[in-house]
Design an enzyme around this catalytic site. Structure first.
Site, PDB file in Angstrom:
ATOM      1  N   ALA A   9      -5.143 -11.787  -5.971  1.00  0.00           N
ATOM      2  CA  ALA A   9      -6.550 -11.645  -5.467  1.00  0.00           C
ATOM      3  C   ALA A   9      -6.893 -11.577  -4.102  1.00  0.00           C
ATOM      4  CB  ALA A   9      -6.719 -13.119  -6.346  1.00  0.00           C
ATOM      5  N   GLY A  14      -8.128  -6.402  -6.304  1.00  0.00           N
ATOM      6  CA  GLY A  14      -8.339  -7.797  -6.923  1.00  0.00           C
ATOM      7  C   GLY A  14      -8.928  -9.049  -5.873  1.00  0.00           C
ATOM      8  N   TYR A 146       7.139   4.287  -7.835  1.00  0.00           N
ATOM      9  CA  TYR A 146       5.547   3.202  -7.822  1.00  0.00           C
ATOM     10  C   TYR A 146       5.631   3.821  -9.277  1.00  0.00           C
ATOM     11  CZ  TYR A 146       0.758   2.320  -7.549  1.00  0.00           C
ATOM     12  OH  TYR A 146      -0.395   2.278  -7.492  1.00  0.00           O
TER      13      TYR A 146
HETATM   14  N1  LIG Z   1      -5.307   0.772  -3.442  1.00  0.00           N
HETATM   15  C1  LIG Z   1      -5.675   2.428  -4.672  1.00  0.00           C
HETATM   16  O1  LIG Z   1      -5.714   3.448  -4.257  1.00  0.00           O
HETATM   17  C2  LIG Z   1      -5.109   1.842  -6.595  1.00  0.00           C
HETATM   18  C3  LIG Z   1      -5.218   2.934  -6.938  1.00  0.00           C
HETATM   19  C4  LIG Z   1      -4.730   2.792  -7.951  1.00  0.00           C
HETATM   20  C5  LIG Z   1      -3.882   1.441  -8.588  1.00  0.00           C
HETATM   21  N2  LIG Z   1      -3.896   0.868  -7.515  1.00  0.00           N
HETATM   22  C6  LIG Z   1      -3.013  -0.916  -8.061  1.00  0.00           C
HETATM   23  O2  LIG Z   1      -3.560  -2.153  -7.542  1.00  0.00           O
HETATM   24  C7  LIG Z   1      -4.119  -2.830  -7.451  1.00  0.00           C
HETATM   25  C8  LIG Z   1      -3.999  -3.829  -6.035  1.00  0.00           C
HETATM   26  O3  LIG Z   1      -3.975  -2.469  -4.837  1.00  0.00           O
HETATM   27  P1  LIG Z   1      -4.858  -2.572  -3.862  1.00  0.00           P
HETATM   28  O4  LIG Z   1      -4.839  -1.065  -2.917  1.00  0.00           O
HETATM   29  O5  LIG Z   1      -6.338  -3.979  -3.723  1.00  0.00           O
HETATM   30  O6  LIG Z   1      -3.723  -3.515  -3.119  1.00  0.00           O
HETATM   31  P2  LIG Z   1      -4.270  -4.292  -1.980  1.00  0.00           P
HETATM   32  O7  LIG Z   1      -5.649  -4.156  -0.703  1.00  0.00           O
HETATM   33  O8  LIG Z   1      -3.257  -4.194  -0.747  1.00  0.00           O
HETATM   34  O9  LIG Z   1      -3.387  -5.544  -1.722  1.00  0.00           O
HETATM   35  C9  LIG Z   1      -2.620  -6.579  -2.430  1.00  0.00           C
HETATM   36  C10 LIG Z   1      -3.433  -7.827  -2.691  1.00  0.00           C
HETATM   37  O10 LIG Z   1      -2.190  -8.276  -3.861  1.00  0.00           O
HETATM   38  C11 LIG Z   1      -1.233  -9.350  -2.980  1.00  0.00           C
HETATM   39  N3  LIG Z   1       0.163  -8.812  -3.250  1.00  0.00           N
HETATM   40  C12 LIG Z   1       0.647  -8.324  -2.839  1.00  0.00           C
HETATM   41  N4  LIG Z   1       2.569  -8.225  -3.484  1.00  0.00           N
HETATM   42  C13 LIG Z   1       2.076  -9.466  -3.920  1.00  0.00           C
HETATM   43  C14 LIG Z   1       3.208 -10.688  -5.609  1.00  0.00           C
HETATM   44  N5  LIG Z   1       4.333  -9.578  -4.754  1.00  0.00           N
HETATM   45  N6  LIG Z   1       2.729 -11.325  -5.823  1.00  0.00           N
HETATM   46  C15 LIG Z   1       1.011 -11.757  -5.645  1.00  0.00           C
HETATM   47  N7  LIG Z   1       0.868 -11.012  -4.741  1.00  0.00           N
HETATM   48  C16 LIG Z   1       0.380 -10.022  -4.297  1.00  0.00           C
HETATM   49  C17 LIG Z   1      -1.584  -9.364  -1.658  1.00  0.00           C
HETATM   50  O11 LIG Z   1      -1.969 -10.629  -1.325  1.00  0.00           O
HETATM   51  P3  LIG Z   1      -0.686 -10.917   0.158  1.00  0.00           P
HETATM   52  O12 LIG Z   1       0.101  -9.892   1.191  1.00  0.00           O
HETATM   53  O13 LIG Z   1      -0.740 -12.384   0.694  1.00  0.00           O
HETATM   54  O14 LIG Z   1       0.655 -11.795  -1.744  1.00  0.00           O
HETATM   55  C18 LIG Z   1      -3.154  -8.509  -2.216  1.00  0.00           C
HETATM   56  O15 LIG Z   1      -3.774 -10.616  -1.793  1.00  0.00           O
HETATM   57  C19 LIG Z   1      -2.386  -2.828  -7.493  1.00  0.00           C
HETATM   58  O16 LIG Z   1      -1.619  -3.427  -8.311  1.00  0.00           O
HETATM   59  C20 LIG Z   1      -2.241  -1.368  -7.138  1.00  0.00           C
HETATM   60  O17 LIG Z   1      -0.992  -0.300  -7.507  1.00  0.00           O
HETATM   61  C21 LIG Z   1      -4.621   0.917  -6.370  1.00  0.00           C
END
Ligand SMILES: NC(=O)c1ccc[n+]([C@@H]2O[C@H](COP(=O)([O-])OP(=O)(O)OC[C@H]3O[C@@H](n4cnc5c(N)ncnc54)[C@H](OP(=O)(O)O)[C@@H]3O)[C@@H](O)[C@H]2O)c1
Length: 234
Positions: A9, A14, A146
């Protein structure tokens, strides 16, 4: 007041979900691994409760569930959003890639959900919203582990929904396409090509805000121009 727990988050989707729910009458609990990201979140949204937890660590997930239940009694909405993306095809990726992706995208969500479900079932209410992906339903040449892990998270969501129907617990699968977050850092695309994270968060809020008699089973979202493809990298 509803209790909303969002994993992963401190950035990206998040964080956008946390910001959306923080505008409503809700107690929002945000989890991520890094303390610096949580501190920054707390600085801009002091009302949000921040907890460090690595969702890949089973003991840490158990401790998070225990602490939250001890403090709040139950969680009304669990948003399983934490995840990680690692590009690579099945033939070329290393042997550890599948376990790595399952740990990052599935195991923690499965475990935390199981710890929080009994209270939801007891109260005959609650929602689990899993942030899946278009990679949960589509195959890509470079989808690799993935995409396998995101298919599994979607399968988890669908099975849990069936199981929870008699218990009044709703399960939502949110499947965003390319969304502008740090996951895309370094990829040479104009920001307008990707969806804003706030749009994804708005749909999470919409699913939650409906009556308990309705479940939005799948939320499939794509950039208006469709999935990112070879045409985007001439
Ligand atoms: N962005 C896209 O295009 C996209 C598309 C489809 C689906 N998604 C999905 O949406 C979700 C969020 O993606 P995002 O792009 O917003 O990612 P992001 O910007 O990289 O942010 C990820 C967040 O999750 C935390 N995190 C990562 N690994 C973690 C772990 N093992 N335990 C607890 N917290 C964790 C990170 O903080 P810390 O590193 O401090 O832990 C950060 O707050 C993911 O599940 C991703 O697969 C994203």
């Amino acid at each position: 007041m509803s209790v909303v727990l969002v994993t992963g988050a401190s950035r990206g989707i998040g964080r956008a979900i946390v910001e959306r729910f923080a505008r409503e009458d809700a107690t929002v609990i945000a989890c991520a691994r890094g303390q610096a990201g949580l501190d920054a979140l707390k600085a801009s949204l002091p009302q949000v409760e921040c907890r460090a937890c690595d969702m890949r660590d089973g003991d840490a997930v158990d401790a998070l569930a225990r602490d939250v239940l001890a403090q709040h009694g139950a969680v009304d909405l669990l948003v399983n959003n934490a995840g990680a993306f690692r590009p690579g095809g099945i033939a070329g990726e290393d042997d550890g890639a599948l376990l790595d992706m399952l740990q990052a995208n599935l195991f923690g969500a499965y475990r935390l959900t199981r710890r929080l479900l009994p209270k939801m079932v007891e109260r005959r209410s609650g929602m689990v919203l899993n942030v899946c992906s278009t990679a949960s339903i589509a195959a890509y040449p470079n989808g690799g582990s993935y995409s396998i892990a995101k298919h599994a998270l979607y399968g988890f969501s669908r099975n849990l929904r069936e199981e929870m129907k008699p218990h009044g617990v709703r399960v939502v699968a949110l499947l965003p396409g390319a969304t502008l977050t740090a996951s895309w850092d370094g990829v040479p695309l104009p920001p307008e090509r990707l969806m804003p994270a706030a749009d994804v968060a708005e749909m999470a809020w919409a699913a939650w805000s409906l009556s308990a008699r309705t479940v939005v089973e799948d939320i499939l979202m794509r950039p208006q121009l469709g999935d990112i493809g070879e045409a985007d990298f001439p």
